[in-house]
Design a protein around this motif. Structure first.
Motif, PDB file in Angstrom:
ATOM      1  N   CYS A  20       1.812  46.549   7.337  1.00 31.71           N
ATOM      2  CA  CYS A  20       1.590  47.829   8.346  1.00 31.71           C
ATOM      3  C   CYS A  20       0.381  48.268   7.769  1.00 31.71           C
ATOM      4  O   CYS A  20      -0.042  48.489   6.752  1.00 31.71           O
ATOM      5  CB  CYS A  20       2.856  48.791   7.673  1.00 31.71           C
ATOM      6  N   LEU A  21      -0.374  48.716   8.867  1.00 30.68           N
ATOM      7  CA  LEU A  21      -1.586  49.594   8.921  1.00 30.68           C
ATOM      8  C   LEU A  21      -1.770  50.812   9.073  1.00 30.68           C
ATOM      9  O   LEU A  21      -1.179  51.176  10.170  1.00 30.68           O
ATOM     10  CB  LEU A  21      -2.680  48.675   9.634  1.00 30.68           C
ATOM     11  N   LEU A  22      -2.163  51.666   8.112  1.00 30.56           N
ATOM     12  CA  LEU A  22      -2.115  53.198   8.577  1.00 30.56           C
ATOM     13  C   LEU A  22      -3.469  53.442   8.699  1.00 30.56           C
ATOM     14  O   LEU A  22      -4.379  53.303   7.736  1.00 30.56           O
ATOM     15  CB  LEU A  22      -1.668  53.988   7.244  1.00 30.56           C
ATOM     16  N   ILE A  23      -4.051  53.983   9.714  1.00 27.56           N
ATOM     17  CA  ILE A  23      -5.407  54.111   9.884  1.00 27.56           C
ATOM     18  C   ILE A  23      -5.980  55.474  10.333  1.00 27.56           C
ATOM     19  O   ILE A  23      -5.039  56.192  11.169  1.00 27.56           O
ATOM     20  CB  ILE A  23      -5.756  53.252  11.162  1.00 27.56           C
ATOM     21  N   ASP A  24      -6.795  55.863   9.677  1.00 27.90           N
ATOM     22  CA  ASP A  24      -7.453  57.252  10.222  1.00 27.90           C
ATOM     23  C   ASP A  24      -8.049  57.237  11.265  1.00 27.90           C
ATOM     24  O   ASP A  24      -8.511  56.244  11.821  1.00 27.90           O
ATOM     25  CB  ASP A  24      -8.404  57.602   8.888  1.00 27.90           C
ATOM     26  N   HIS A 149       1.777  52.120  17.145  1.00 25.40           N
ATOM     27  CA  HIS A 149       3.495  51.958  17.413  1.00 25.40           C
ATOM     28  C   HIS A 149       3.939  53.396  17.109  1.00 25.40           C
ATOM     29  O   HIS A 149       4.778  53.788  17.573  1.00 25.40           O
ATOM     30  CB  HIS A 149       4.086  51.087  16.141  1.00 25.40           C
ATOM     31  N   HIS A 150       3.339  54.165  16.283  1.00 23.05           N
ATOM     32  CA  HIS A 150       3.595  55.359  15.771  1.00 23.05           C
ATOM     33  C   HIS A 150       2.078  56.148  15.561  1.00 23.05           C
ATOM     34  O   HIS A 150       1.221  55.611  14.949  1.00 23.05           O
ATOM     35  CB  HIS A 150       4.311  55.584  14.386  1.00 23.05           C
ATOM     36  N   SER A 151       2.253  57.590  15.670  1.00 24.81           N
ATOM     37  CA  SER A 151       1.059  58.356  15.282  1.00 24.81           C
ATOM     38  C   SER A 151       1.618  59.602  14.405  1.00 24.81           C
ATOM     39  O   SER A 151       2.748  60.342  14.701  1.00 24.81           O
ATOM     40  CB  SER A 151       0.602  59.022  16.362  1.00 24.81           C
ATOM     41  N   VAL A 152       0.888  59.666  13.296  1.00 23.12           N
ATOM     42  CA  VAL A 152       1.292  60.851  12.581  1.00 23.12           C
ATOM     43  C   VAL A 152      -0.019  61.894  12.444  1.00 23.12           C
ATOM     44  O   VAL A 152      -1.032  61.458  11.929  1.00 23.12           O
ATOM     45  CB  VAL A 152       1.718  60.254  10.843  1.00 23.12           C
ATOM     46  N   LEU A 153       0.175  62.889  13.342  1.00 23.21           N
ATOM     47  CA  LEU A 153      -0.604  63.860  13.459  1.00 23.21           C
ATOM     48  C   LEU A 153      -0.387  65.059  12.605  1.00 23.21           C
ATOM     49  O   LEU A 153       0.758  65.691  12.767  1.00 23.21           O
ATOM     50  CB  LEU A 153      -0.780  64.073  14.763  1.00 23.21           C
ATOM     51  N   ILE A 170       5.615  59.366   5.493  1.00 28.48           N
ATOM     52  CA  ILE A 170       5.343  58.141   6.172  1.00 28.48           C
ATOM     53  C   ILE A 170       6.223  57.320   5.875  1.00 28.48           C
ATOM     54  O   ILE A 170       7.153  56.446   6.619  1.00 28.48           O
ATOM     55  CB  ILE A 170       3.841  57.777   6.219  1.00 28.48           C
ATOM     56  N   LEU A 171       6.045  57.052   4.445  1.00 27.68           N
ATOM     57  CA  LEU A 171       7.044  55.784   3.847  1.00 27.68           C
ATOM     58  C   LEU A 171       8.512  55.950   3.991  1.00 27.68           C
ATOM     59  O   LEU A 171       9.374  55.278   4.451  1.00 27.68           O
ATOM     60  CB  LEU A 171       6.644  55.930   2.336  1.00 27.68           C
ATOM     61  N   ASN A 177       7.887  49.767   2.892  1.00 32.33           N
ATOM     62  CA  ASN A 177       7.534  49.492   1.456  1.00 32.33           C
ATOM     63  C   ASN A 177       6.130  49.780   1.229  1.00 32.33           C
ATOM     64  O   ASN A 177       5.068  49.358   2.176  1.00 32.33           O
ATOM     65  CB  ASN A 177       7.773  47.942   1.393  1.00 32.33           C
ATOM     66  N   ALA A 178       5.859  50.598   0.009  1.00 35.19           N
ATOM     67  CA  ALA A 178       4.448  50.997   0.292  1.00 35.19           C
ATOM     68  C   ALA A 178       3.405  50.030  -0.219  1.00 35.19           C
ATOM     69  O   ALA A 178       2.304  49.926   0.337  1.00 35.19           O
ATOM     70  CB  ALA A 178       4.397  52.245  -0.889  1.00 35.19           C
TER      71      ALA A 178
END
Length: 222
Positions: A20-24, A149-153, A170-171, A177-178
């Motif tokens: 999983c990639l979390l991207i700014d 796939h998802h956005s956390v704004l 988010i986790l 899994n972190a």
């Protein structure tokens, strides 16, 4: 500009594969020029009324604690005089640059192999402006829905980076899994916070080449 590989910026545990990639957004995927907004606001705002402006105006807007009307009213009450409302909106959006077609192509390829989650400190005004700008410049409507796939704004979840709780959210919310997540951000305080909850991180230089960075971090996608 090209982000050259720098092990000091990379906090990756080799024992766990990335899933999983979390991207700014700003400064990573979209060019960001915060000084442009600062310069324009400095022409409108009274310097004697700027104490705690981050905590009282900017951060509450990012967290969704206040709406657009309240945000721009708070700017007006701190102004040298009451200017036309559109001047405040123009100044606020001045920091937002463009997203390259190469970045879009890279994200499309990444989405085939990884879960992609956009993690951005943003607000209603900025996200509307960015969606419209990318649609006009790149022909991509609702870029966040298309590329991720998802956005956390921040304004939707009432939390902002570098608060540790946004990474914990988010986790938990996406059952991740972190150690299998890689977070890419241009601010060291944000990557430090993510690392504290066990997320692998890369501190990317502001406005550097995202596609080149990905080639160096995840060479299997190139």
């Amino acid at each position: 500009m090209i982000c050259k590989k720098n092990v000091r910026n990379l906090r990756i545990m080799e024992t766990k594969p990335i899933t999983c990639l979390l991207i700014d957004l700003g400064g990573v995927l979209l060019s960001l020029y915060e000084s442009q907004t600062s310069d324009q606001l400095n022409k409108l705002l009274d310097p004697t009324k700027l104490q705690n402006i981050d905590e009282l105006v900017f951060h509450p807007f990012d967290r969704g604690e206040i709406g657009e009307e309240s945000f721009f009213n708070r700017l007006q009450t701190r102004s040298l005089k009451i200017f036309d409302g559109e001047l405040y909106r123009t100044a606020w959006n001045a920091m937002l640059g463009s997203m390259s077609l190469e970045t879009i192509s890279t994200l499309e390829e990444l989405k085939k192999k990884y879960t992609l989650i956009l993690v951005s400190n943003t607000n209603l005004t900025h996200i509307h402006f960015v969606r419209k700008k990318i649609a006009q410049e790149c022909g991509l409507v609702d870029f966040d829905r298309h590329l991720f796939h998802h956005s956390v704004l921040s304004f939707e979840v009432f939390m902002r980076k570098p608060e540790r709780r946004i990474f914990e959210y988010i986790l938990q919310h996406y059952h991740l899994n972190a150690e299998e997540c890689l977070f890419i951000d241009d601010k060291i305080e944000n990557t430090t916070s993510a690392s504290a909850v066990g997320i692998q991180t890369h501190h990317m230089k502001l406005n550097s080449d995202f596609s080149r960075t990905i080639q160096e971090l995840l060479p299997s996608i190139s």
